[in-house]
Design an enzyme around this catalytic site. Structure first.
Site, PDB file in Angstrom:
ATOM      1  CG  HIS A  85      11.737  21.369  -3.711  1.00  8.59           C
ATOM      2  ND1 HIS A  85      12.155  20.063  -3.884  1.00  8.59           N
ATOM      3  CD2 HIS A  85      11.631  21.556  -2.367  1.00  8.59           C
ATOM      4  CE1 HIS A  85      12.311  19.492  -2.695  1.00  8.59           C
ATOM      5  NE2 HIS A  85      11.992  20.376  -1.770  1.00  8.59           N
ATOM      6  CG  HIS A  89       8.945  17.391  -0.091  1.00 12.33           C
ATOM      7  ND1 HIS A  89       8.743  18.082   1.089  1.00 12.33           N
ATOM      8  CD2 HIS A  89      10.152  17.797  -0.550  1.00 12.33           C
ATOM      9  CE1 HIS A  89       9.774  18.885   1.322  1.00 12.33           C
ATOM     10  NE2 HIS A  89      10.643  18.731   0.342  1.00 12.33           N
ATOM     11  CG  ASP A  92       7.292  10.746 -25.558  1.00 11.10           C
ATOM     12  OD1 ASP A  92       8.018  10.276 -26.444  1.00 11.10           O
ATOM     13  OD2 ASP A  92       6.073  10.502 -25.476  1.00 11.10           O
ATOM     14  CG  HIS A 140      15.215  17.198  -0.267  1.00 11.49           C
ATOM     15  ND1 HIS A 140      16.044  18.294  -0.390  1.00 11.49           N
ATOM     16  CD2 HIS A 140      13.993  17.699   0.016  1.00 11.49           C
ATOM     17  CE1 HIS A 140      15.341  19.398  -0.168  1.00 11.49           C
ATOM     18  NE2 HIS A 140      14.097  19.061   0.059  1.00 11.49           N
ATOM     19  CE1 TYR A 182       1.694  14.686 -28.403  1.00 13.11           C
ATOM     20  CE2 TYR A 182       2.444  16.606 -27.191  1.00 13.11           C
ATOM     21  CZ  TYR A 182       1.517  15.606 -27.396  1.00 13.11           C
ATOM     22  OH  TYR A 182       0.416  15.546 -26.583  1.00 13.11           O
TER      23      TYR A 182
END
Length: 215
Positions: free
Chosen positions: A90, A92, A115, A155, A209
């Protein structure tokens, strides 16, 4: 896993995805109904393997001397409902969170997006911190997407991966494309990539790849 998770937090700082003590990385412990996550409110400079905390899949503290991250319930919900996920991140980060503040998905207008994300980066619903509402929004939103990233409205960014490193990579790439697409829109309307080309790019990147073990 404590060492892995502690080390990966430095990558969030390295790529400018976090400020102060915001943001977190977690990693599922293979073969156990447990995961390791960052302690709440502890400076990134002070994070060590020893002060990482271990929680069960209900978000309860199992081992550690610190309170777990305030996002623990969201991480736990993801692990409970997506058994293939081994890492959650997580942040910001600035540009991606700006898209989240507008409640707008990032359109797939770059080959790098095709991709890594297999299409647009979707927006999840607004949800308050503290229980598993955010986790519910993450799981519900990503259910119909190949994207390992979701912008939770008002958020920030949550990403998932097969392990914590993959989830961190998705967070880094999410911010990178969010910035580029934002700049592109200042110059005009970005050109969409045809869905069939998105599919081909995604398949190549995911299956061809990089270095592959000889068969």
């Amino acid at each position: 896993m404590r060492t892995t998770v502690a080390t990966l937090h430095a990558e969030l700082v390295r790529y400018g995805l976090v400020a102060w003590t915001a943001g977190n990385v977690s990693g599922r412990i293979p073969g156990e109904d447990l995961f390791v996550i960052k302690p709440s409110g502890v400076s990134y400079d002070e994070l060590t393997p020893e002060n990482m905390v271990v929680c069960d899949l209900d978000g309860n503290l199992v081992e550690g001397d610190h309170a777990p991250s305030s996002d623990t319930a969201a991480h736990a919900y993801v692990y409970r409902h997506l058994p293939e996920v081994g890492g959650v991140v997580h942040t910001h980060s600035t540009y991606a969170s700006a898209w989240a503040a507008r409640g707008e998905p990032i359109p797939c207008v770059l080959t790098a997006m095709a991709d890594e994300f297999g299409g647009e980066i979707p927006v999840g619903p607004f949800a308050l911190i503290g229980d598993d509402s955010i986790g519910q929004g993450i799981v519900a939103t990503l259910a119909g997407h190949r994207s390992p990233a979701v912008l939770m409205q008002n958020h920030g960014v949550f990403t998932i991966g097969k392990d914590p490193k993959a989830a961190v990579k998705a967070a880094v790439m999410c911010e990178d494309v969010a910035r580029t697409v934002h700049v592109a829109r200042q110059l005009g309307e970005p050109l969409p990539i045809k869905p069939e080309y998105v599919d081909r790019l995604y398949d190549r990147y995911q299956n061809v790849y990089g270095q592959r073990s000889p068969r």
